[in-house]
Write an enzyme that holds these catalytic residues in place. Structure first.
Site, PDB file in Angstrom:
ATOM      1  CB  SER A 132      37.979  42.607  49.175  1.00 37.25           C
ATOM      2  OG  SER A 132      38.314  43.884  49.645  1.00 37.25           O
ATOM      3  CE1 TYR A 148      34.376  43.978  45.532  1.00 35.77           C
ATOM      4  CE2 TYR A 148      35.372  45.107  47.393  1.00 35.77           C
ATOM      5  CZ  TYR A 148      35.500  44.297  46.282  1.00 35.77           C
ATOM      6  OH  TYR A 148      36.724  43.815  45.905  1.00 35.77           O
TER       7      TYR A 148
HETATM    8  N1  LIG Z   1      41.910  45.892  42.576  1.00 34.89           N
HETATM    9  C1  LIG Z   1      41.802  45.916  43.892  1.00 34.89           C
HETATM   10  O1  LIG Z   1      42.286  46.846  44.547  1.00 34.89           O
HETATM   11  C2  LIG Z   1      41.128  44.793  44.616  1.00 34.89           C
HETATM   12  C3  LIG Z   1      41.144  44.801  46.020  1.00 34.89           C
HETATM   13  C4  LIG Z   1      40.533  43.783  46.693  1.00 34.89           C
HETATM   14  C5  LIG Z   1      39.944  42.736  46.003  1.00 34.89           C
HETATM   15  N2  LIG Z   1      39.922  42.763  44.640  1.00 34.89           N
HETATM   16  C6  LIG Z   1      39.262  41.663  43.965  1.00 34.89           C
HETATM   17  O2  LIG Z   1      40.137  41.119  42.989  1.00 34.89           O
HETATM   18  C7  LIG Z   1      39.401  40.625  41.879  1.00 34.89           C
HETATM   19  C8  LIG Z   1      39.907  41.224  40.580  1.00 34.89           C
HETATM   20  O3  LIG Z   1      39.742  42.629  40.702  1.00 34.89           O
HETATM   21  P1  LIG Z   1      40.226  43.678  39.610  1.00 34.89           P
HETATM   22  O4  LIG Z   1      40.592  44.896  40.383  1.00 34.89           O
HETATM   23  O5  LIG Z   1      41.183  43.055  38.680  1.00 34.89           O
HETATM   24  O6  LIG Z   1      38.816  43.975  38.914  1.00 34.89           O
HETATM   25  P2  LIG Z   1      38.435  44.462  37.416  1.00 34.89           P
HETATM   26  O7  LIG Z   1      39.553  45.217  36.824  1.00 34.89           O
HETATM   27  O8  LIG Z   1      37.104  45.134  37.549  1.00 34.89           O
HETATM   28  O9  LIG Z   1      38.232  43.065  36.675  1.00 34.89           O
HETATM   29  C9  LIG Z   1      37.172  42.265  37.097  1.00 34.89           C
HETATM   30  C10 LIG Z   1      37.018  41.083  36.190  1.00 34.89           C
HETATM   31  O10 LIG Z   1      35.807  40.412  36.585  1.00 34.89           O
HETATM   32  C11 LIG Z   1      35.017  40.193  35.432  1.00 34.89           C
HETATM   33  N3  LIG Z   1      33.595  40.247  35.742  1.00 34.89           N
HETATM   34  C12 LIG Z   1      32.894  41.255  36.299  1.00 34.89           C
HETATM   35  N4  LIG Z   1      31.583  40.965  36.320  1.00 34.89           N
HETATM   36  C13 LIG Z   1      31.472  39.718  35.766  1.00 34.89           C
HETATM   37  C14 LIG Z   1      30.378  38.877  35.480  1.00 34.89           C
HETATM   38  N5  LIG Z   1      29.108  39.249  35.734  1.00 34.89           N
HETATM   39  N6  LIG Z   1      30.602  37.673  34.924  1.00 34.89           N
HETATM   40  C15 LIG Z   1      31.859  37.283  34.615  1.00 34.89           C
HETATM   41  N7  LIG Z   1      32.949  38.042  34.849  1.00 34.89           N
HETATM   42  C16 LIG Z   1      32.742  39.262  35.400  1.00 34.89           C
HETATM   43  C17 LIG Z   1      35.404  41.320  34.472  1.00 34.89           C
HETATM   44  O11 LIG Z   1      35.199  40.894  33.146  1.00 34.89           O
HETATM   45  P3  LIG Z   1      33.951  41.295  32.220  1.00 34.89           P
HETATM   46  O12 LIG Z   1      33.519  42.662  32.601  1.00 34.89           O
HETATM   47  O13 LIG Z   1      34.508  41.167  30.847  1.00 34.89           O
HETATM   48  O14 LIG Z   1      32.935  40.240  32.508  1.00 34.89           O
HETATM   49  C18 LIG Z   1      36.894  41.462  34.745  1.00 34.89           C
HETATM   50  O15 LIG Z   1      37.616  40.562  33.924  1.00 34.89           O
HETATM   51  C19 LIG Z   1      37.932  40.951  42.171  1.00 34.89           C
HETATM   52  O16 LIG Z   1      37.289  39.836  42.738  1.00 34.89           O
HETATM   53  C20 LIG Z   1      38.031  42.062  43.183  1.00 34.89           C
HETATM   54  O17 LIG Z   1      36.883  42.152  43.997  1.00 34.89           O
HETATM   55  C21 LIG Z   1      40.507  43.754  43.931  1.00 34.89           C
END
Ligand SMILES: NC(=O)c1ccc[n+]([C@@H]2O[C@H](COP(=O)([O-])OP(=O)(O)OC[C@H]3O[C@@H](n4cnc5c(N)ncnc54)[C@H](OP(=O)(O)O)[C@@H]3O)[C@@H](O)[C@H]2O)c1
Length: 229
Positions: A132, A148
């Protein structure tokens, strides 16, 4: 050319979009991993997607990964996309919050990589760690994200260390530090905040990067954001 691609965190947000985009090429075989297999079940209609329950918040991540990968001859791309975001004032963070953040965002990622490397070492592969902007040195920081964002900084550092250790092999590893993208995670952490890019747009960039960037870079930590700094 046929590619085997593992996407961790494939049940929603950016990971879900990654599965949709990368499965469009029917030569690709996608392994879609997450805890919520109900959400993953939609992918059963795609013949080149395999779904697997996978939880990074356990003591057996490496063993679980090895079991999932045991029948694959090689892995071409591993995208460590899963993430856990705790948004709490620093003094309210429990030991559990800290441990879970580091288990899912750092230790689980490292153990997934341990499970995948034997399937990459001979043929080569690209490991893409999703971090991130909050974990990128010198960027704007947000109150409440110390568990985080420090864990995401660790993922970036891990990328550099892994790259050094595997520099004489065909394995390439890079880290993308994402800016905000409109996903469930963002909405839960910052209700009402409007990100400048959609989950699909961010996933399109990550998909292209995962398929191609290992030809040009190794051990890089790349900010992917429209904001400054
Ligand atoms: N969206 C943003 O603005 C943003 C910004 C910076 C970085 N990121 C990073 O980008 C990535 C994707 O983010 P997103 O926004 O798409 O997040 P999201 O909508 O919360 O999706 C997260 C995914 O991770 C999985 N996950 C969470 N805990 C887990 C566990 N214990 N074991 C296995 N899988 C797990 C969830 O699936 P289950 O719950 O089904 O396990 C889900 O498929 C993350 O690493 C996040 O930190 C996102």
């Amino acid at each position: 050319m046929r590619k085997t691609i593992v996407i961790v965190g494939a049940s929603r947000g950016i990971g879900r979009e990654l599965v949709k985009i990368l499965s469009q090429d029917k030569n690709n075989l996608i392994f879609a991993l997450a805890r919520n297999t109900k959400s993953l079940e939609d992918f059963n209609q795609l013949e080149n997607v395999q779904i697997h329950p996978f939880d990074l918040n356990t003591d057996s991540v490496r063993v679980s990964g090895e079991k999932i990968f045991q029948n694959i001859s090689s892995i071409d791309i591993l995208i460590n996309n899963a993430g856990k975001l705790v948004n709490k004032p620093f003094l309210e963070l429990s030991k559990e919050d800290l441990e879970e953040s580091y288990q899912v965002n750092v230790i689980g990622v490292m153990e997934t990589v341990q499970a995948a490397i034997p399937k990459m070492i001979e043929t080569g592969g690209h490991i893409v760690n999703i971090s991130s902007m909050g974990g990128f040195q010198g960027t704007v920081k947000f109150a409440g994200l110390s568990a985080y964002s420090t864990s995401k900084a660790a993922v970036a550092s891990f990328t550099e260390l892994l790259a050094e250790e595997y520099k004489d092999t065909k394995i390439k590893v890079n880290c993308l530090c994402l800016g905000s993208a409109q996903t469930e995670m963002l909405e839960e952490a910052f209700p009402g905040f409007q990100a400048p890019v959609s989950a699909h747009q961010m996933a399109s960039y990550i998909a292209d990067f995962s398929l191609n960037a290992h030809q040009w870079m190794h051990g890089r930590i790349i900010p992917v954001s429209l904001t400054t700094p």
